[in-house]
Motif scaffolding. Structure first.
Motif, PDB file in Angstrom:
ATOM      1  N   ILE A 242      21.584  50.281  22.217  1.00 36.26           N
ATOM      2  CA  ILE A 242      21.113  51.576  21.734  1.00 36.26           C
ATOM      3  C   ILE A 242      22.291  52.556  21.825  1.00 36.26           C
ATOM      4  O   ILE A 242      22.912  52.706  22.871  1.00 36.26           O
ATOM      5  CB  ILE A 242      19.922  52.071  22.580  1.00 36.26           C
ATOM      6  CG1 ILE A 242      18.844  50.978  22.710  1.00 36.26           C
ATOM      7  CG2 ILE A 242      19.349  53.357  22.022  1.00 36.26           C
ATOM      8  CD1 ILE A 242      18.279  50.459  21.427  1.00 36.26           C
TER       9      ILE A 242
ATOM     10  N   SER B  36      18.641  48.697  25.670  1.00 38.13           N
ATOM     11  CA  SER B  36      18.417  47.523  24.812  1.00 38.13           C
ATOM     12  C   SER B  36      17.883  46.347  25.632  1.00 38.13           C
ATOM     13  O   SER B  36      17.089  45.554  25.125  1.00 38.13           O
ATOM     14  CB  SER B  36      19.682  47.140  24.052  1.00 38.13           C
ATOM     15  OG  SER B  36      20.702  46.738  24.934  1.00 38.13           O
TER      16      SER B  36
ATOM     17  N   VAL C 120      18.833  42.311  18.820  1.00 34.54           N
ATOM     18  CA  VAL C 120      18.708  43.670  19.346  1.00 34.54           C
ATOM     19  C   VAL C 120      20.113  44.166  19.684  1.00 34.54           C
ATOM     20  O   VAL C 120      20.819  43.545  20.481  1.00 34.54           O
ATOM     21  CB  VAL C 120      17.821  43.718  20.604  1.00 34.54           C
ATOM     22  CG1 VAL C 120      17.749  45.136  21.160  1.00 34.54           C
ATOM     23  CG2 VAL C 120      16.435  43.182  20.301  1.00 34.54           C
TER      24      VAL C 120
ATOM     25  N   VAL D  93      14.270  46.806  25.739  1.00 32.14           N
ATOM     26  CA  VAL D  93      13.695  46.433  24.438  1.00 32.14           C
ATOM     27  C   VAL D  93      13.547  44.909  24.364  1.00 32.14           C
ATOM     28  O   VAL D  93      12.496  44.387  23.984  1.00 32.14           O
ATOM     29  CB  VAL D  93      14.561  46.972  23.276  1.00 32.14           C
ATOM     30  CG1 VAL D  93      14.129  46.387  21.943  1.00 32.14           C
ATOM     31  CG2 VAL D  93      14.511  48.502  23.241  1.00 32.14           C
TER      32      VAL D  93
ATOM     33  N   ALA E 133       9.653  49.719  21.670  1.00 33.40           N
ATOM     34  CA  ALA E 133       9.791  48.336  21.219  1.00 33.40           C
ATOM     35  C   ALA E 133       8.413  47.716  20.991  1.00 33.40           C
ATOM     36  O   ALA E 133       8.199  47.002  20.000  1.00 33.40           O
ATOM     37  CB  ALA E 133      10.570  47.516  22.235  1.00 33.40           C
TER      38      ALA E 133
ATOM     39  N   VAL F 129      16.858  45.144  15.589  1.00 36.35           N
ATOM     40  CA  VAL F 129      16.466  46.428  16.163  1.00 36.35           C
ATOM     41  C   VAL F 129      17.732  47.247  16.354  1.00 36.35           C
ATOM     42  O   VAL F 129      18.674  46.806  17.013  1.00 36.35           O
ATOM     43  CB  VAL F 129      15.739  46.252  17.505  1.00 36.35           C
ATOM     44  CG1 VAL F 129      15.412  47.608  18.125  1.00 36.35           C
ATOM     45  CG2 VAL F 129      14.469  45.423  17.325  1.00 36.35           C
TER      46      VAL F 129
ATOM     47  N   ALA G 239      11.761  53.228  26.099  1.00 38.91           N
ATOM     48  CA  ALA G 239      12.414  52.165  25.333  1.00 38.91           C
ATOM     49  C   ALA G 239      11.460  50.979  25.175  1.00 38.91           C
ATOM     50  O   ALA G 239      11.313  50.417  24.086  1.00 38.91           O
ATOM     51  CB  ALA G 239      13.704  51.736  26.005  1.00 38.91           C
TER      52      ALA G 239
ATOM     53  N   GLY H 153      19.059  51.439  17.155  1.00 38.75           N
ATOM     54  CA  GLY H 153      18.519  52.671  17.696  1.00 38.75           C
ATOM     55  C   GLY H 153      19.572  53.550  18.306  1.00 38.75           C
ATOM     56  O   GLY H 153      20.745  53.203  18.397  1.00 38.75           O
TER      57      GLY H 153
ATOM     58  N   TYR I 162      19.887  57.156  21.240  1.00 35.48           N
ATOM     59  CA  TYR I 162      19.245  58.093  22.154  1.00 35.48           C
ATOM     60  C   TYR I 162      20.122  59.331  22.236  1.00 35.48           C
ATOM     61  O   TYR I 162      21.326  59.286  21.980  1.00 35.48           O
ATOM     62  CB  TYR I 162      19.045  57.479  23.544  1.00 35.48           C
ATOM     63  CG  TYR I 162      20.321  57.209  24.290  1.00 35.48           C
ATOM     64  CD1 TYR I 162      20.853  58.167  25.163  1.00 35.48           C
ATOM     65  CD2 TYR I 162      21.014  56.020  24.142  1.00 35.48           C
ATOM     66  CE1 TYR I 162      22.027  57.929  25.852  1.00 35.48           C
ATOM     67  CE2 TYR I 162      22.178  55.771  24.813  1.00 35.48           C
ATOM     68  CZ  TYR I 162      22.689  56.728  25.668  1.00 35.48           C
ATOM     69  OH  TYR I 162      23.860  56.493  26.342  1.00 35.48           O
TER      70      TYR I 162
ATOM     71  N   LEU J  38      14.067  54.100  17.647  1.00 41.03           N
ATOM     72  CA  LEU J  38      14.295  52.689  17.339  1.00 41.03           C
ATOM     73  C   LEU J  38      13.808  52.412  15.930  1.00 41.03           C
ATOM     74  O   LEU J  38      12.820  52.992  15.485  1.00 41.03           O
ATOM     75  CB  LEU J  38      13.537  51.782  18.312  1.00 41.03           C
ATOM     76  CG  LEU J  38      13.920  51.813  19.783  1.00 41.03           C
ATOM     77  CD1 LEU J  38      13.070  50.829  20.572  1.00 41.03           C
ATOM     78  CD2 LEU J  38      15.395  51.531  19.984  1.00 41.03           C
ATOM     79  N   ARG J  39      14.498  51.511  15.262  1.00 37.37           N
ATOM     80  CA  ARG J  39      14.023  51.078  13.942  1.00 37.37           C
ATOM     81  C   ARG J  39      14.173  49.570  13.822  1.00 37.37           C
ATOM     82  O   ARG J  39      15.141  48.994  14.318  1.00 37.37           O
ATOM     83  CB  ARG J  39      14.715  51.827  12.819  1.00 37.37           C
ATOM     84  CG  ARG J  39      16.159  51.705  12.745  1.00 37.37           C
ATOM     85  CD  ARG J  39      16.773  52.755  11.780  1.00 37.37           C
ATOM     86  NE  ARG J  39      18.184  52.531  11.672  1.00 37.37           N
ATOM     87  CZ  ARG J  39      19.083  52.858  12.582  1.00 37.37           C
ATOM     88  NH1 ARG J  39      18.700  53.434  13.689  1.00 37.37           N
ATOM     89  NH2 ARG J  39      20.359  52.592  12.410  1.00 37.37           N
TER      90      ARG J  39
END
Length: 169
Positions: free
Chosen positions: A40, A58, A37, A61, A161, A112, A157, A114, A116, A127-128
């Motif tokens: 972000i 994060s 991860v 997440v 996730a 992960v 978040a 992402g 914001y 998020l992807r």
């Protein structure tokens, strides 16, 4: 001689059984893979006075992934060691391809990513979930909340996730 031959075969058979029991079973369930991860990213077009917010998001997440169970989250130290192994600086982390290479080196199969952003009184988090080997996006999730609601940011978040790692993978 015959007894020695039989004893030899028994010992050989026991060794083969022991070795076979030590072999790891193939991973058929996607829930037993390592996940990295990344922090972000702040995509807000103006300066946002909340240092380390990407780390906080994060962390939420990561907490969500660990609570769901079954996945192993790759420690950030392993990612940093992989960064050193590739002889890259932290500026290289802006490139998603570099991050995927780091994921491979650290043993992650999923990552992960992402970002914001805060615009017009709203905060949006995207998020992807990306397959490290192929670079293909497996799933993407977007959540929006009021910009003034920091606890809502963390909640979003975590919910995002949770959706990334839902059974529909």
């Amino acid at each position: 001689m015959c007894n020695l031959f039989k004893a030899y075969h028994k010992i050989l058979f026991i060794i083969i059984l022991l070795l076979a029991s030590c072999a790891s079973a193939p991973v058929s369930d996607q829930r037993h893979v390592a996940v990295a991860v990344w922090d972000i990213d702040n995509l807000t077009p103006f300066a946002l006075d909340l240092p380390n917010l990407g780390e906080l998001l994060s962390a939420e997440v990561i907490r969500t992934i660990q609570e769901r169970g079954g996945y192993t989250v790759v420690e950030r130290e392993r990612l940093l060691l992989a960064l050193e192994e590739l002889h890259l600086g932290s500026a290289s982390l802006a490139d998603e391809g570099t991050r995927l290479r780091l994921g491979r080196i650290s043993g992650a199969r999923l990552m992960v990513f992402g970002g914001y952003q805060v615009i017009g009184g709203r905060m949006r988090i995207d998020l992807r979930l990306v397959d490290v080997e192929t670079g293909r996006i497996r799933k993407a999730v977007q959540k929006t909340t009021a910009a003034s609601d920091l606890s809502g940011w963390l909640k979003n978040a975590g919910e995002a996730a949770g959706e990334l790692f839902s059974a529909a993978l």
